[in-house]
Design a protein around this motif. Structure first.
Motif, short mmCIF file in Angstrom:
data_model
loop_
_atom_site.label_atom_id
_atom_site.label_comp_id
_atom_site.label_asym_id
_atom_site.label_seq_id
_atom_site.Cartn_x
_atom_site.Cartn_y
_atom_site.Cartn_z
N SER A 11 0.71 -1.22 -0.11
CA SER A 11 0.17 -0.08 0.08
C SER A 11 0.97 1.18 -0.21
CB SER A 11 -0.95 -0.02 1.07
OG SER A 11 -0.24 -0.11 2.37
N VAL A 12 2.03 1.29 0.77
CA VAL A 12 3.01 2.37 0.48
C VAL A 12 3.38 2.47 -0.83
CG1 VAL A 12 5.18 3.19 1.29
CG2 VAL A 12 3.61 2.28 2.93
N ALA A 62 -1.16 6.88 3.69
CA ALA A 62 -0.29 5.93 3.76
C ALA A 62 0.57 6.15 4.86
CB ALA A 62 0.58 5.79 2.57
#
Lengths: 108, 108
Positions: A11-12, A62
């Motif tokens: 996700s980052v 994030a």
DNA sequence: CTGGTTCATCGGCAATCAGCGATAGAGAAT
DNA sequence: ATTCTCTATCGCTGATTGCCGATGAACCAG
């Protein structure tokens, strides 16, 4: 200790997977000393304010950036701790990928 | 010398921005010694072959994986050179973000 | 030639993303 | 209270993504 799972790393990565968002990080880094609000960032980019705000939100979600209400404005700055964490997670990932069966045996 | 631009970094990030694709890289790394074809990878994952094939294509397009026609099958393996390149580009990016105006002056 | 295996690609579907303008709410200042 | 600036959010659009099943090309074995 602070292991990031694949989901977190992914996700980052997705958050970083857009050139505008990389630019925003750079802009925040440069103006880190002072305050840097959404319109400041917008003036550095050929995009509408609402678009920039949404990109910033992605970075916020994030955990790469943090918000500080400073007087009237919202000021943003980098979370260098998280960036470092992610960086080391990356290095670990790649090291794990490179060193497997083939070459020298690594010291567990 | 081999500087990756933001666009390149971002597209690699996007390619890595999905947990399944990280898993595929891990699978390829483990089975790197032998051949690893699409069905091999598929059997390690709860996904249809077509889906896995498309994920592999993303990794191919990002240059993170290479294809080798080996007899009947197509075998895939990691491009560790590209991974290393990306890793150093990341480190450079984060270093640039962390070191700006504030602390010690870095040696250009 | 027939049959089995591997796999990339197509079509379709739902979901998400990236961009925009418009709007509303929160403070500061008048 | 009114007016300004700043900015998050909504609604909309078109493009992209992720997943699937199905198909067809390519290749080897009989």
């Amino acid at each position: 200790m602070n292991q990031m799972r694949d989901d977190d790393i992914a996700s980052v990565m997705r958050a970083l997977g857009h050139p505008v968002r990389l630019s925003i990080l750079r802009i925040l880094a440069e103006q880190d000393a002072g305050d840097c609000c959404c319109t400041d960032v917008t003036q550095c980019l050929p995009l509408a304010q609402s678009t920039v705000s949404q990109h910033i939100k992605v970075l916020l979600d994030a955990g790469l950036v943090e918000r500080q209400a400073k007087g009237t404005r919202n000021c943003y700055k980098l979370r260098t701790d998280r960036l470092a964490e992610f960086n080391s997670a990356c290095s670990g990932l790649f090291a794990g990928l490179a060193t497997t069966v083939s070459p020298v045996k690594e010291l567990a």
